[in-house]
Design a protein around this motif. Structure first.
Motif, PDB file in Angstrom:
ATOM      1  N   ASP A   3     -26.345  66.035  15.897  1.00  0.00           N
ATOM      2  CA  ASP A   3     -25.597  66.106  14.407  1.00  0.00           C
ATOM      3  C   ASP A   3     -26.020  67.431  13.724  1.00  0.00           C
ATOM      4  N   ASP A   4     -26.914  68.138  14.006  1.00  0.00           N
ATOM      5  CA  ASP A   4     -27.518  69.153  13.347  1.00  0.00           C
ATOM      6  C   ASP A   4     -27.037  70.255  13.700  1.00  0.00           C
ATOM      7  N   SER A  51     -31.362  66.294  17.296  1.00  0.00           N
ATOM      8  CA  SER A  51     -30.001  65.590  16.930  1.00  0.00           C
ATOM      9  C   SER A  51     -28.731  66.488  17.347  1.00  0.00           C
ATOM     10  N   GLY A  63     -23.962  57.651  18.296  1.00  0.00           N
ATOM     11  CA  GLY A  63     -22.938  58.065  17.558  1.00  0.00           C
ATOM     12  C   GLY A  63     -21.975  59.016  18.408  1.00  0.00           C
ATOM     13  N   TRP A  64     -22.296  59.455  19.616  1.00  0.00           N
ATOM     14  CA  TRP A  64     -21.692  60.658  20.003  1.00  0.00           C
ATOM     15  C   TRP A  64     -21.365  59.928  21.525  1.00  0.00           C
ATOM     16  N   HIS A  99     -17.278  75.178  18.365  1.00  0.00           N
ATOM     17  CA  HIS A  99     -18.706  74.305  18.596  1.00  0.00           C
ATOM     18  C   HIS A  99     -19.371  74.646  19.594  1.00  0.00           C
ATOM     19  N   THR A 124     -21.289  72.484  21.577  1.00  0.00           N
ATOM     20  CA  THR A 124     -21.694  71.259  22.071  1.00  0.00           C
ATOM     21  C   THR A 124     -20.675  71.208  23.626  1.00  0.00           C
ATOM     22  N   ARG A 177     -15.647  65.279  15.593  1.00  0.00           N
ATOM     23  CA  ARG A 177     -16.921  66.321  15.478  1.00  0.00           C
ATOM     24  C   ARG A 177     -18.135  65.522  16.480  1.00  0.00           C
ATOM     25  N   ALA A 178     -18.266  64.262  16.580  1.00  0.00           N
ATOM     26  CA  ALA A 178     -19.330  63.859  17.373  1.00  0.00           C
ATOM     27  C   ALA A 178     -19.004  63.530  18.973  1.00  0.00           C
ATOM     28  N   GLN A 229     -27.039  59.793  23.092  1.00  0.00           N
ATOM     29  CA  GLN A 229     -26.933  60.296  21.648  1.00  0.00           C
ATOM     30  C   GLN A 229     -26.329  59.319  21.039  1.00  0.00           C
TER      31      GLN A 229
END
Length: 496
Positions: A411-412, A409, A143-144, A325, A327, A244-245, A141
């Motif tokens: 990010d969403d 993604s 940027g993650w 979150h 994730t 965040r990521a 993924q």
């Protein structure tokens, strides 16, 4: 595995689905002209009051939750501490009839979900493949990155071994736990040695001295907004990374396979949790209600672990992050592997009573399986681990570690706490500080929200919380079990 909520609707009904293991909490309520679902008991209570409907304490549930044991440290049955609110079990989704304003639960019982007629060796390899491909997919993924909550124990070791098998251990960072000083120092030391050996860097926020500063600024309000009344632990007040990521990987959730409460009947479980008297009687009554909902005979050997699956596994796995979150990933939450744990071996034991977690780790990485632990976990040599890997089909092949195809993604995915829930928690008077003085002042004042015998029972809970706080030298986490039960009573406070 994973965490999600999916909402669908048409002219006639609305359907709400979530992850199989119930990491995302789901509660429902109905009243005069409305129906609602939420992951927050506090929000549903506030909604009912705003619509001039009742919010009544469920005395049996409250009495049962006073048991001085983690066995009673979360939802005990579909009943909640509020008479008008219902908890929806894992494996179950809901459908709301828009015209009738009626809720129907759709799914199957936990006993059916976990039923397995055969003890199949291939399920260990299937679990290993799933874990490894998941970690590979997360690493793709853009940027993650991923951070693993690593301890000196066996469950997070299995997840780390999956990263080693995928060749992704150097893409990870890790965070280790040290909540209570010397008590878990060995755990922390082993986690560091393991990660250093395979080249995994520590997370930059994994600094014990900074934990208090890294807690969310909303203090007890964040806890109250999601966990109050559902899970008796201070969850998100623990150390939090704020990137965040970043995916969070956990060894939590392994109890769906290996159990946690001794593979026993529910009467014996209740006897372990509380001494004879009103609290045990209430707990036994709640467990009987739970058994019917789970589809299990309360006298069955192993009923305790179906009960654990239904009412603690998912809640415990997600408690520390789910309000911040969606994730988080617990790779050991694997349906086939869970069923294997509840299947009988040739010798008549449950699969989860054996060494499957260690065997799984050996299949993924024999070297990681026999690396030192926080305490003696097995007597295997490296040759033993390699033999077990061979017995399970040998090292994973390239196709078995290839990343899953992913869509969309990360990010969403919305992140951050619910501002609505935090506002409701503020209006209910929850402190914006997590210090013991503020917490205990609020907890003691909540006794006035109860009546009669339940109130006296909770006076004993308060005394136990104070004793635990003193024993832990003022660390609020030392008192979190009884303290959470006093703090949850804030859901009965009218908005200030």
């Amino acid at each position: 595995m994973g965490e999600f909520v999916r909402l669908g609707w048409n002219r006639d009904d609305l359907t709400l689905e979530r992850d199989f293991f119930g990491n995302v909490r789901l509660l429902t309520t109905t009243g005069r002209g409305f129906v609602a679902a939420s992951d927050s008991l506090l929000v549903l209570a506030a909604l009912r009051r705003a619509l001039n409907d009742s919010v009544n304490p469920h005395e049996e549930v409250l009495t049962a939750r006073a048991a001085p044991s983690q066995i009673a440290g979360q939802q005990l049955s579909p009943d909640t501490i509020i008479e008008e609110v219902r908890f929806v079990l894992p494996g179950t989704n809901i459908r709301i009839d828009i015209r009738q304003l009626a809720v129907t639960e759709v799914g199957t019982t936990a006993a059916e979900l976990l039923r397995s007629d055969a003890f199949v060796p291939g399920e260990v390899r299937d679990a290993a493949i799933s874990m490894t491909r998941t970690i590979s997919a997360l690493s793709c993924q853009n940027g993650w990155s991923s951070v693993l909550h690593l301890s000196g124990g066996l469950d997070s070791r299995a997840v780390y071994a999956a990263a080693v098998a995928a060749g992704k251990q150097q893409d990870l960072r890790f965070i280790s736990r040290l909540r209570s000083g010397d008590v878990t120092a060995r755990d922390n030391v082993v986690a560091n040695r393991l990660a250093t050996t395979w080249g995994t860097a520590r997370s930059s926020v994994d600094d014990v001295a900074e934990w208090r500063e890294s807690r969310p600024e909303d203090g007890l309000r964040l806890w109250a907004s999601g966990l109050a009344g559902v899970y008796d632990g201070l969850g998100p007040l623990g150390p939090r990374r704020r990137r965040r990521a970043e995916f969070e990987l956990f060894g939590l959730g392994a109890g769906a396979h290996k159990g946690a409460w001794g593979w026993t009947d529910l009467n014996s479980l209740a006897a372990r949790a509380a001494k004879p008297g009103a609290v045990r009687d209430a707990l036994s009554a709640q467990m009987a209600i739970a058994a019917r909902a789970l589809g299990v005979d309360p006298e069955d050997e192993g009923a305790s672990e179906v009960y654990y699956f239904g009412f603690r596994n998912g809640l415990h796995s997600a408690a520390e992050h789910i309000g911040l979150h969606l994730t988080g990933v617990s790779p050991l939450q694997n349906v086939g592997f869970a069923r294997r744990g509840h299947a009988r071996t040739r010798e008549g034991a449950f699969g989860g009573q054996g060494d499957d977690i260690l065997a799984l780790t050996a299949l993924l990485s024999p070297e990681a399986a026999v690396f030192e632990y926080d305490e003696p976990r097995h007597a295997w040599t490296l040759d033993d681990a390699r033999d077990r890997q061979r017995d399970l089909g040998g090292p994973l092949r390239s196709a078995e570690i290839a990343p899953y195809t992913t869509y969309g993604s990360p990010d969403d995915i919305p992140q951050g706490p619910s501002r609505l829930s935090l506002t409701i928690a503020e209006r209910a008077g929850y402190p914006d500080s997590a210090n013991p003085t503020a917490a205990f002042e609020y907890a003691e004042a909540n006794l006035d929200l109860l009546d009669g015998a339940v109130r006296e029972t909770y006076r004993e809970v308060l005394a136990n919380a104070r004793w635990r706080l003193a024993k832990a030298d003022g660390d609020i986490f030392g008192a979190e079990l009884p303290l959470s039960r006093l703090l949850m009573l804030g859901v009965f406070r009218p908005a200030g």
